[in-house]
Design a protein around this motif. Structure first.
Motif, PDB file in Angstrom:
ATOM      1  N   ASP A  21       0.828  -1.214   0.000  1.00 14.64           N
ATOM      2  CA  ASP A  21       0.000   0.000   0.000  1.00 14.64           C
ATOM      3  C   ASP A  21       0.857   1.256   0.000  1.00 14.64           C
ATOM      4  N   ARG A  26      -7.915   5.388   1.006  1.00 14.55           N
ATOM      5  CA  ARG A  26      -8.132   4.184   0.211  1.00 14.55           C
ATOM      6  C   ARG A  26      -6.819   3.583  -0.270  1.00 14.55           C
ATOM      7  N   ASP A  48      -6.141   0.261   1.566  1.00 13.65           N
ATOM      8  CA  ASP A  48      -7.231  -0.708   1.597  1.00 13.65           C
ATOM      9  C   ASP A  48      -6.723  -2.125   1.854  1.00 13.65           C
ATOM     10  N   SER A  49      -5.583  -2.473   1.294  1.00 14.81           N
ATOM     11  CA  SER A  49      -5.063  -3.830   1.458  1.00 14.81           C
ATOM     12  C   SER A  49      -4.704  -4.119   2.912  1.00 14.81           C
ATOM     13  N   THR A  50      -4.113  -3.134   3.585  1.00 14.22           N
ATOM     14  CA  THR A  50      -3.778  -3.314   5.001  1.00 14.22           C
ATOM     15  C   THR A  50      -5.028  -3.460   5.842  1.00 14.22           C
ATOM     16  N   VAL A  51      -6.018  -2.621   5.597  1.00 18.59           N
ATOM     17  CA  VAL A  51      -7.272  -2.702   6.354  1.00 18.59           C
ATOM     18  C   VAL A  51      -7.972  -4.034   6.093  1.00 18.59           C
ATOM     19  N   HIS A  52      -8.002  -4.454   4.827  1.00 13.31           N
ATOM     20  CA  HIS A  52      -8.662  -5.716   4.485  1.00 13.31           C
ATOM     21  C   HIS A  52      -7.963  -6.892   5.170  1.00 13.31           C
ATOM     22  N   THR A  53      -6.640  -6.905   5.166  1.00 12.76           N
ATOM     23  CA  THR A  53      -5.891  -7.991   5.808  1.00 12.76           C
ATOM     24  C   THR A  53      -6.103  -7.994   7.313  1.00 12.76           C
ATOM     25  N   VAL A  55      -8.755  -6.820   8.985  1.00 18.26           N
ATOM     26  CA  VAL A  55     -10.119  -7.261   9.289  1.00 18.26           C
ATOM     27  C   VAL A  55     -10.239  -8.772   9.133  1.00 18.26           C
ATOM     28  N   LEU A  56      -9.641  -9.314   8.078  1.00 13.48           N
ATOM     29  CA  LEU A  56      -9.760 -10.744   7.815  1.00 13.48           C
ATOM     30  C   LEU A  56      -9.023 -11.579   8.862  1.00 13.48           C
ATOM     31  N   THR A 107     -15.609 -13.471  -2.321  1.00 20.81           N
ATOM     32  CA  THR A 107     -16.253 -13.036  -1.084  1.00 20.81           C
ATOM     33  C   THR A 107     -17.410 -13.941  -0.692  1.00 20.81           C
TER      34      THR A 107
END
Length: 363
Positions: free
Chosen positions: A239, A256, A259-264, A266-267, A325
């Protein structure tokens, strides 16, 4: 030479627990330095620090749940710290290197090498590396005690215990011979009920079952921490590079860009912080049943079955990541949530049974 003869020779050779502990600490420290270096090469220094900071956030909640269950298991702190360090350092180092070698081999020899590596090779390697911590605790290490006369003498760590009774389906020879040469940890010993008018049979007590869950889960906590640091640090580095590229193209940076850091995060930290503890807890549960049950077929099948279930569930979890998803949420709701709920109910039952068995403290 038979396997049990080799174990007996190892049993006689491990006479100095202080030296064994020093070697174990040195090996864990060396693997810790190596894994930090391997992660830093993939994430950079900034990505490593960010990944470690984000990976720390879910760790207290997971360790708190394991500590609650350990009230029933009463696993010593030194064993818990060893399993945590093994998972965070040694297991991740072996898994990272072995996964890279296995992935390169499968990609070079199969068109579906990447899929085979993620769904089969990676779960097998990671669950074996985490489960090895429990086996290392069972090595027949001797310890030095002081005799009543004041002289030092070396005694076996094995304490006199009630012999395993002869099962109805077969004699003592039916039980795994390797079990006789392992270190009899006090929290992994069978309970032998002696009801009136029936033959006593060794069985797994709630404490031994809880201990298996604790040993597997706490090893996986360390493993998940290092793995989360790797994935989060790598996502942050990607990112950050994308953000620099957008600035170079004249575009203003926005949130935005991460986004990749936030998505990782959260997952891995919010949706699945108990994924790795769930997998390896099955291995620990199988080992606990194998060490404590008096039934021949169960003693032989419990540990392999627990490991196979851990590998299978891990493989299903990895396969869900490639289904998009909708597919991921379907696997998450139909497989992971029921499996986790079943394990939680089992842990609550073991904790409640163990609490009822403890004697009441005098007032």
């Amino acid at each position: 030479m038979p396997l049990y003869s080799r174990l007996d020779a190892l049993h006689r050779s491990l006479r100095y627990p202080a030296l064994s502990s020093a070697l174990a600490a040195f090996a864990l420290a060396g693997s810790g330095v190596l894994i930090i270096r391997l992660v830093q090469r993939q994430t950079g220094t900034t990505g490593l620090l960010v990944g470690l900071g984000l990976a720390l956030l879910p760790l207290p909640f997971v360790l708190g749940a394991v500590a609650w269950l350990n009230q029933a298991a009463r696993v010593p702190l030194r064993h818990a710290l060893f399993c945590l360090a093994w998972g965070a350092c040694a297991a991740t180092t072996f898994a990272l290197l072995a996964n890279g070698w296995a992935s390169d081999f499968l990609v070079a020899h199969s068109a579906r090498g990447e899929t085979l590596g993620a769904e089969f090779a990676t779960p097998l390697i990671e669950e074996l590396s985490k489960g090895a911590a429990i086996l290392l605790l069972l090595l027949p290490i001797r310890r030095r005690r002081r005799c009543p006369t004041g002289h030092d003498c070396t005694l076996l760590a094995r304490q006199p215990s009630a012999p395993v009774p002869r099962p109805r389906s077969g004699g003592p020879r039916g039980l795994p011979r390797i079990r006789r040469h392992l270190r009899p940890l006090p929290y992994l010993r069978p309970a032998v009920p002696r009801p009136a008018g029936s033959r006593p049979r060794a069985r797994s007590s709630p404490r031994t079952l809880a201990a298996g869950l604790v040993l597997g889960a706490i090893t996986a906590c360390g493993f998940a921490f290092t793995e989360n640091a790797l994935y989060l640090g790598r996502a942050f580095t990607d990112d950050q590079q994308s953000r620099l590229d957008s600035i170079g193209l004249g575009e203003p940076p926005t949130l935005r860009d991460f986004d990749s850091t936030v998505h990782t995060f959260v997952l891995r930290a919010l949706l699945s912080p108990f994924a790795h503890p769930l997998f390896t807890a099955l291995t620990g549960l199988g080992v606990a049943v194998t060490l404590t049950t008096g039934r021949r077929w169960l003693a032989r099948a419990a540990a392999p079955a627990g490991l196979v279930m851990a590998i299978g569930l891990h493989g299903v979890w990895n396969a869900a990541a490639g289904l998009g998803t909708d597919g991921f949420l379907l696997i998450y709701g139909l497989v992971m949530v029921p499996a986790f709920a079943t394990l939680v109910c089992f842990a609550v039952w073991a904790h409640a049974r163990r609490s009822r068995q403890l004697p009441a403290s005098p007032r």
